[in-house]
Design a protein around this motif. Structure first.
Motif, PDB file in Angstrom:
ATOM      1  N   SER A 110      -3.699  -6.356  -9.118  1.00  0.00           N
ATOM      2  CA  SER A 110      -2.989  -6.823  -7.934  1.00  0.00           C
ATOM      3  C   SER A 110      -1.783  -5.944  -7.613  1.00  0.00           C
ATOM      4  CB  SER A 110      -2.525  -8.270  -8.152  1.00  0.00           C
ATOM      5  OG  SER A 110      -1.715  -8.705  -7.082  1.00  0.00           O
ATOM      6  N   THR A 156       1.591  -6.019  -5.469  1.00  0.00           N
ATOM      7  CA  THR A 156       2.402  -7.067  -4.863  1.00  0.00           C
ATOM      8  C   THR A 156       3.498  -6.566  -3.934  1.00  0.00           C
ATOM      9  OG1 THR A 156       3.895  -7.090  -6.778  1.00  0.00           O
ATOM     10  CG2 THR A 156       2.000  -8.586  -6.834  1.00  0.00           C
ATOM     11  N   SER A 157       3.897  -5.310  -4.055  1.00  0.00           N
ATOM     12  CA  SER A 157       5.025  -4.840  -3.254  1.00  0.00           C
ATOM     13  C   SER A 157       5.051  -3.324  -3.174  1.00  0.00           C
ATOM     14  CB  SER A 157       6.344  -5.330  -3.867  1.00  0.00           C
ATOM     15  OG  SER A 157       7.456  -4.861  -3.126  1.00  0.00           O
ATOM     16  N   GLU A 199       6.401  -4.789   2.608  1.00  0.00           N
ATOM     17  CA  GLU A 199       5.256  -4.344   3.404  1.00  0.00           C
ATOM     18  C   GLU A 199       5.680  -3.486   4.602  1.00  0.00           C
ATOM     19  OE1 GLU A 199       3.317  -7.588   5.621  1.00  0.00           O
ATOM     20  OE2 GLU A 199       4.794  -8.925   4.686  1.00  0.00           O
ATOM     21  N   TRP A 256      -1.331  -1.762   5.762  1.00  0.00           N
ATOM     22  CA  TRP A 256      -1.672  -2.509   4.552  1.00  0.00           C
ATOM     23  C   TRP A 256      -2.447  -3.760   4.962  1.00  0.00           C
ATOM     24  CZ3 TRP A 256       2.371  -4.663   0.482  1.00  0.00           C
ATOM     25  CH2 TRP A 256       1.666  -5.208  -0.612  1.00  0.00           C
ATOM     26  N   GLU A 274      -3.888  -6.503   3.189  1.00  0.00           N
ATOM     27  CA  GLU A 274      -3.767  -6.998   1.812  1.00  0.00           C
ATOM     28  C   GLU A 274      -5.108  -7.431   1.245  1.00  0.00           C
ATOM     29  OE1 GLU A 274      -0.555  -9.026   0.189  1.00  0.00           O
ATOM     30  OE2 GLU A 274       0.792  -8.708   1.881  1.00  0.00           O
ATOM     31  N   ILE A 334      -4.865   0.043   1.659  1.00  0.00           N
ATOM     32  CA  ILE A 334      -3.580   0.582   2.096  1.00  0.00           C
ATOM     33  C   ILE A 334      -3.828   2.012   2.562  1.00  0.00           C
ATOM     34  CG2 ILE A 334      -1.329   1.427   1.312  1.00  0.00           C
ATOM     35  CD1 ILE A 334      -1.057  -0.983  -0.427  1.00  0.00           C
TER      36      ILE A 334
END
Length: 561
Positions: free
Chosen positions: A42, A44-45, A204, A217, A219, A223
C-alpha cells in the motif's frame, strides 16, 4: 537475535529485466521512455514527511531532493547543497545551496512557475517534521540530535537560514551518521505554499524539486509522473536529466499476477524474486537459468537488511504460555541459535541469494562488519542440546515455545520449527496479519517473534539502536526490551571506533536477537533495452516495510545522476 534471509528484503537485490530493442529517436510521449514498475504494498502518501515504508519512499524519491544524497557506495555527497562543512567540534553543519534548483511548476506559485529553492525552505521543512500537528513519523531524525530547550524539545535555532543560500544545523553533541540521516526522504525539501494550500491533502498534491513531477494518482490503480523539464542535474556530457519521459506505478497486489504482467512485457523491472518464481528463474546457486538469459538481466546490489527472531526480555505484558521464563535464560537463547543451519536455510529457501546471519547484527555491506571481531553463532546442534540440558530441558522435560510471525515468513518458520525439534524444542507457529503482528511485538505481548530491520542510513549505529534502552518499543526499535548495560552507551554514534568495536563483540553473547540469514544482495530482473533504473543506495523499517538506505538502494531512480 536470529537473523534469517528473505529474497525481497535481503541485502541482495535481484532485478528482473527483459530484453527489448529501442531504435530510432524517441518522441516526447514514446512509450519506450516510460519506466513502469509495480508497487504491491500500500502507498499512502506522496508527502516525504510520511515516507515510513518502502512504497512511500520509492514514490517520493522521484519527486523530491534533499541537501545531500547517497552515492553508489553509500557515501553522502552533495545534492541541493553544492557543498558543506562540519565544524571541528562536530556540532555545526553548514550547507551552501545550488543556485539552479527550482520547485516544480504549480498553481501555488505566482504565474504557476516553480520558484527558486532557498535555505528558509529547508528550515520550514525540518521544523514541519517536528511539528506535532504534522503527525509525521520522521521527527526522530532530529530529536535527541539537534540542540534542545529546557523541556528537551528541539530549539527553533537548531536550523538557521543565514541567508537564502546558506543553512546551518546545530547539534547538541557530535553525531557521526548525521549526513547519512539527511539523505533520508524525511529530510527532503517541500514548499510552504503547497503545504499551506493543500494541508493534509498535500499527500496527493506533491510539489518537489526532483527529476519527475506529479501528474495523476488513481488510488489503487496507478500513479503517473512526467519528466521535470527544468530539473537541475545533467550527465557528464551536459545533457539535462532524466532521460525518461515518464514513470508509471501500478498496484498489482498478487505476486503471481505481478510476475505474469512482467513476463508479458508490461513492467520494466521486478524487485525481489518470490518463492513461486524463484526456482523458475534461478539455479540453486543464485545464477539465472538458461531460458532467461538473453531475455532478462539479473543484477545484484548491496541491500542493508537484517532478518531476525526476537525474544522479549520484559515479561510485564506477557500472558499465559508466553510468560514462560525459559526465554530469559541465556543458555536457552543460545541453544535456539546453535540449532539453526543458516547456510542450509539460505540455499534451500533463497537460492543462496544473501548471507547467513552468523556474525552479529550489522550487515556485511557496512565497513564495521567483522567476522573476526564478532564471531557470532554457527550450526552446532550437539552444543544446542548441551545448553538445553544445562538449563533443565531434555527428553523428559521438553521445552515448548510459540513463535509469532506473518504469512510471508510462515514457510521459513516451519524450517526453524523442524531444526528446533531436532534438538528437543517443540515450537508452535502463530500466523497473524502484518498490522496485528506488529502491534503484538511493539507492545511486548509476543515472547518469541520474527522481525526485520532495514537500515535508515548506512551506519552500524542504526542497527545497534535496537540494543539501546532509550529506544524501547513501541516508541523505538528495541522490540526485545533489552536493558542497557554499562557497555551500551558505546553503541551510540560519536563514540570512538575502538569502543564501538568492543560493544559489537559483546552483543552476540546476550542472545535476545537471533540473526538467521541476512540477504546480502537483493535480486532484480530488468528488461534489457527498457528504460534503465539506476540503483540508488538509499534507508528504517518495520517488518516488511523497508524505507531506508536499503530501500533506496533498490529504488527506481532512473538515470538521474
Amino acid at each position: 537475535m536470529l537473523s534469517t534471509l528473505r529474497p525481497a528484503t535481503g541485502s541482495v537485490f535481484v532485478l528482473l529485466a527483459a530484453l527489448a530493442s529501442c531504435t530510432g529517436p524517441a518522441q516526447p510521449t514514446d512509450s519506450r521512455r516510460v519506466f513502469r514498475y509495480n508497487q504491491p504494498e500500500s502507498l499512502t502518501s506522496l508527502d516525504p514527511a510520511f515516507a515510513r515504508n518502502q512504497a512511500n519512499t520509492w514514490a517520493v524519491t522521484q519527486l523530491y531532493n534533499g541537501l545531500v544524497e547517497l552515492d553508489d557506495s553509500l557515501k553522502p555527497g552533495p545534492s541541493v547543497a553544492r557543498r558543506y562543512t562540519i565544524s571541528p567540534d562536530g556540532k555545526t553543519y553548514t550547507f551552501w545551496l545550488r543556485p539552479d534548483v527550482y520547485f516544480h511548476d504549480s498553481e501555488v506559485f505566482a504565474g504557476g512557475k516553480g520558484r527558486h529553492v532557498t535555505a528558509p525552505d529547508f528550515v520550514y521543512s525540518f521544523q514541519r517534521l517536528l511539528d506535532k500537528t504534522t503527525a509525521s513519523s520522521g521527527g526522530w531524525i532530529f530529536r535527541g540530535k539537534v540542540i534542545e530547550d529546557a523541556q528537551g524539545e528541539p530549539r527553533d535555532t537548531a536550523f538557521v537560514a543565514v541567508n537564502d543560500s546558506m543553512l546551518r544545523i546545530h547539534l547538541k553533541e557530535p553525531f557521526i551518521p548525521f549526513l547519512g540521516i539527511l539523505t533520508m526522504p524525511y529530510a527532503y525539501v517541500v514548499p510552504r505554499e503547497a503545504v499551506q494550500k493543500w494541508g493534509k491533502d498535500f499527500r496527493e498534491h506533491p510539489v518537489g524539486t526532483g527529476p519527475f513531477q506529479f501528474r495523476e494518482w488513481d488510488e489503487g490503480n496507478a500513479i503517473i509522473y512526467h519528466r521535470n523539464p527544468t530539473y537541475w542535474k545533467k550527465d557528464a556530457q551536459g545533457q539535462r536529466l532524466p532521460y525518461l519521459d515518464a514513470v508509471q506505478i501500478s498496484f498489482i497486489q498478487d505476486r503471481k499476477t505481478e510476475f505474469l504482467t512482467f513476463m508479458q512485457g508490461k513492467l520494466d523491472f521486478l524487485s525481489g524474486i518470490r518463492s513461486g518464481s524463484r526456482d523458475l528463474i534461478m539455479y540453486p546457486d543464485g545464477t539465472i537459468r538458461e531460458d532467461f538469459r538473453g531475455k532478462f538481466r539479473l543484477q545484484k546490489v548491496p541491500y542493508l537488511n537484517t532478518e531476525y527472531i526476537g525474544i522479549q526480555q520484559d515479561p510485564a505484558n506477557l500472558r499465559g504460555e508466553a510468560a514462560n521464563p525459559a526465554l530469559r535464560d541465556k543458555r536457552v537463547r543460545q541453544a535456539l541459535n546453535y540449532a539453526l543451519n543458516k547456510p542450509e536455510f539460505l540455499a534451500y529457501f533463497l537460492n543462496n541469494v544473501g548471507k547467513p546471519g552468523s556474525s552479529g547484527f550489522v550487515p556485511a555491506s557496512l565497513p564495521s562488519f567483522s567476522q573476526q571481531l564478532v564471531p557470532g553463532y554457527t550450526y552446532q546442534p550437539q552444543k544446542a542440546r548441551q545448553l538445553l540440558a544445562a538449563a533443565g530441558y531434555g527428553p523428559g522435560k521438553p521445552l515448548r515455545l510459540r513463535l509469532n510471525t506473518v504469512a510471508e515468513t510462515k514457510e521459513f518458520c516451519e524450517y526453524y520449527q523442524k531444526k528446533w525439534a531436532e534438538v528437543g524444542v517443540e515450537v508452535d507457529i502463530d500466523v497473524n496479519q502484518g498490522a496485528a503482528h506488529g502491534e503484538l511485538v511493539d507492545n511486548g505481548r509476543a515472547a518469541f517473534f520474527t522481525r526485520s530491520w532495514l537500515g535508515d542510513y548506512p551506519d552500524a549505529e542504526n542497527y545497534l539502536a535496537l540494543f539501546y534502552s532509550k529506544n524501547f518499543a513501541p516508541a523505538g526499535p528495541n522490540k526485545t526490551q533489552l536493558p542497557q548495560r554499562p557497555l551500551r552507551p558505546a553503541l551510540r554514534a560519536g563514540q570512538p571506533r575502538a569502543e564501538r568495536a568492543k560493544a559489537l563483540r559483546a552483543l552476540p553473547a546476550d542472545g535476545p536477537h537471533y540473526r538467521g540469514g541476512k540477504p546480502r544482495y537483493c535480486p532484480v530482473l530488468r528488461r534489457s533495452g527498457a528504460p534503465y533504473p539506476e540503483q540508488r543506495p538509499g534507508p528504517h523499517a518495520q517488518p516488511h516495510e523497508p524505507t531506508g538506505a536499503g530501500a533506496r538502494a533498490q529504488g527506481v531512480k532512473s538515470r538521474l545522476s
